[in-house]
Design an enzyme around this catalytic site. Sequence first.
Site, short mmCIF file in Angstrom:
data_model
loop_
_atom_site.label_atom_id
_atom_site.label_comp_id
_atom_site.label_asym_id
_atom_site.label_seq_id
_atom_site.Cartn_x
_atom_site.Cartn_y
_atom_site.Cartn_z
N ARG A 292 2.79 52.82 -100.32
CA ARG A 292 3.92 52.25 -100.06
C ARG A 292 4.75 51.35 -101.20
O ARG A 292 4.12 50.28 -101.40
CB ARG A 292 4.06 51.59 -98.79
CG ARG A 292 5.15 50.69 -98.04
CD ARG A 292 6.15 51.78 -97.76
NE ARG A 292 7.47 51.08 -96.85
CZ ARG A 292 8.54 51.76 -96.59
NH1 ARG A 292 8.65 52.83 -97.09
NH2 ARG A 292 9.39 51.27 -95.76
N GLU B 54 -19.43 44.58 -71.44
CA GLU B 54 -20.74 43.82 -71.68
C GLU B 54 -20.68 42.54 -72.22
O GLU B 54 -21.35 41.78 -73.04
CB GLU B 54 -21.31 44.68 -73.08
CG GLU B 54 -20.88 46.37 -72.97
CD GLU B 54 -21.42 46.94 -71.88
OE1 GLU B 54 -21.83 46.48 -70.94
OE2 GLU B 54 -21.64 48.16 -71.90
N GLY B 55 -19.81 41.73 -71.40
CA GLY B 55 -19.80 40.22 -71.57
C GLY B 55 -18.64 39.91 -72.35
O GLY B 55 -18.32 40.35 -73.69
#
Length: 399
Positions: free
Chosen positions: A283, A378-379
């Site tokens: 870009r 998972e926590g």
Amino acid sequence: MTDARRDPDDLDALRAASDVLGIDALLTVDERAVRDRVRGFVDAEIRPHIADWFDRGHFPVELAPALGRLGVLGMTLDGHGCPGRSAVEYGLAALELEAGDSGIRTFVSVQGSLAMGSIHRWGSEEQKREWLPRMAAGEAIGSFALTEPTAGSDPSSMKTFARRDGGDWVLSGAKRWIGLASIAQLAVVWAQTDEGVRGFLVPTGAPGFEVAVLEPKGSMRASVQTELNFDDVRLPASALLPGARGLRGPFSALNEARYGIVWGALGAARDSFEAALRHALRREQFGRPIAGFQLTQRKLVDMVVELQKGALLALQIGRAKDAGTLTPTQISLGKLNNVREAVAIAREARTILGGDGVLLEHSPIRHAANLESVRTYEGTDEVHTLILGQHLTGLDAFR
């Protein structure tokens, strides 16, 4: 001023340049071979389709046998048709799968670490023979039912209950945010009993077993999450996982899944970084590539610093797991750090892509959305913070 712009189409060279610490050299030949094989699978079978799957909220269940042939289902388990690979090899596979999409890696985790892992560790020999070979091959799909509508981070407060009735068990209750259950043949269900928490192998076609898919979602759209209801589901005595008593059973499986996340989150982060780097090299604004501006370079450098630190952390945890010295506290540290940093990397990568960054042809916004789920399951960050806090102080701050 030098102008030796890197080729945005030479991904191998870009990856070599971003491995500032030479971490690749710390891997064995076998470990790199596993990584490269899974990376090739992701490039061929996932990348061309994942934007469409995510957009449509579609999980490609037809991938299951292919993932079985790839050898990533129950990857660290031995016997009964399981691959028996090392923890580091599994970690590298998880990283590459999540570079494709978190939903695909989550399928492998639910199938292999949670469902198969529970059967392998706590099941009878008959249960192992019945399920593990087919699950390792992707011919049968399993789910893992622990979380409930009112018991997420505190599974000890679960209300699902199994009572004895003669020689049978009768299961009642509800579970929520259960991966794969609507496409699975088997659910590993954890329930309170008069003997404490026990695990059960429940066929998803059993009378009274009801599944509702949770949708629409803004995250993990190329994955399946469900809510389960058990209306007096009758199970034979042989459905009980004989070796699992108390919360140690589900927690052992959760630690296996958390270990995979330590690596997997790095995959989503790396893919986001690489998308941003390639875009920044292509870009041009104000007469030059935006990669040549100081603010863009700072963003890219900050990403690589965290990716390199996260990779060393994952590798150290993986080596400890293979050596048999890994602790749950170390897994919590890895999950907390790597997911938190992956979220930040995906978000920052999106900014480099500018307006185009909201299009699904570019991966960072998809990874950023998915990682919000990875950060939660998972926590949560808070749970792992308190696990580490208890380790440091000796004081339990959960209540």
